[in-house]
Design a protein around this motif. Sequence first.
Motif, mmCIF file in Angstrom:
data_model
loop_
_atom_site.group_PDB
_atom_site.id
_atom_site.type_symbol
_atom_site.label_atom_id
_atom_site.label_comp_id
_atom_site.label_asym_id
_atom_site.label_seq_id
_atom_site.Cartn_x
_atom_site.Cartn_y
_atom_site.Cartn_z
ATOM 1 N N GLY A 185 -1.909 3.969 9.811
ATOM 2 C CA GLY A 185 -1.102 2.931 11.034
ATOM 3 C C GLY A 185 -1.122 1.109 10.638
ATOM 4 O O GLY A 185 -0.917 0.575 11.315
ATOM 5 N N TYR A 186 -2.728 1.433 10.229
ATOM 6 C CA TYR A 186 -2.866 0.378 10.401
ATOM 7 C C TYR A 186 -2.126 -0.955 9.116
ATOM 8 O O TYR A 186 -1.290 -0.181 7.760
ATOM 9 N N GLU A 187 -2.495 -2.152 9.453
ATOM 10 C CA GLU A 187 -1.252 -2.755 8.665
ATOM 11 C C GLU A 187 -2.858 -3.972 7.952
ATOM 12 O O GLU A 187 -3.484 -5.345 8.157
ATOM 13 N N PRO A 188 -3.699 -3.302 6.388
ATOM 14 C CA PRO A 188 -4.644 -4.583 5.495
ATOM 15 C C PRO A 188 -4.020 -5.154 4.848
ATOM 16 O O PRO A 188 -2.835 -5.124 5.025
ATOM 17 N N ARG A 189 -5.030 -6.175 5.574
ATOM 18 C CA ARG A 189 -4.555 -7.460 4.451
ATOM 19 C C ARG A 189 -6.323 -7.695 4.210
ATOM 20 O O ARG A 189 -7.123 -8.529 4.624
ATOM 21 N N ILE A 190 -5.757 -8.999 3.162
ATOM 22 C CA ILE A 190 -6.798 -9.040 2.437
ATOM 23 C C ILE A 190 -6.975 -10.702 3.395
ATOM 24 O O ILE A 190 -6.419 -11.914 3.541
ATOM 25 N N CYS A 191 -8.795 -11.528 3.370
ATOM 26 C CA CYS A 191 -9.366 -12.387 4.081
ATOM 27 C C CYS A 191 -10.672 -12.349 3.425
ATOM 28 O O CYS A 191 -12.009 -11.621 3.284
ATOM 29 N N SER A 192 -10.565 -13.350 2.239
ATOM 30 C CA SER A 192 -11.304 -13.813 1.308
ATOM 31 C C SER A 192 -12.164 -15.122 1.159
ATOM 32 O O SER A 192 -10.700 -16.038 1.072
ATOM 33 N N ALA A 193 -13.378 -15.091 1.251
ATOM 34 C CA ALA A 193 -13.882 -16.525 0.890
ATOM 35 C C ALA A 193 -13.541 -16.884 -0.505
ATOM 36 O O ALA A 193 -13.878 -16.688 -1.149
ATOM 37 N N PRO A 194 -13.625 -18.260 -1.081
ATOM 38 C CA PRO A 194 -13.511 -18.360 -2.126
ATOM 39 C C PRO A 194 -15.076 -18.982 -2.303
ATOM 40 O O PRO A 194 -15.760 -19.350 -1.421
#
Length: 137
Positions: A85-94
Amino acid sequence: MHYETDAEKTVLIDMDGVLANFDHAVLQGLSAHTELVDRQNFYIAKDYPNHKEQVRSIMSHPEFFFELPLIEGALEGWAALLELGYEPRICSAPLMMNPKSQEGKLAWLATHLAPTFGHSVVDMAIIDRHCQVVEIA
């Protein structure tokens, strides 16, 4: 395009070393004569002080992020988060030394995650040099 998210269910996921095998790509680019060591530092170049320039050259190559291998179990982990039930989302630094890192990371997501989980994975990705302070409202 706008996507509705639930901040309480959103899980921010980094790419490098979590989904994309950053270290493998660096190590494959090192000379065959380089003795491989266990990772001790956040920055892999610090683990190879005699090869810092070679490591930086590998990471700054324009195609570096486009060609990172997928970490074993990454797709299954993403799917498990969704099932819970989670909403994974990418969060990454260039990577600032690589002018194509943002483009490469988004292309990587389109190649490796979007075919299974939809293009929203790419559309909702946060690629920001200040990713450690991102807040989801």
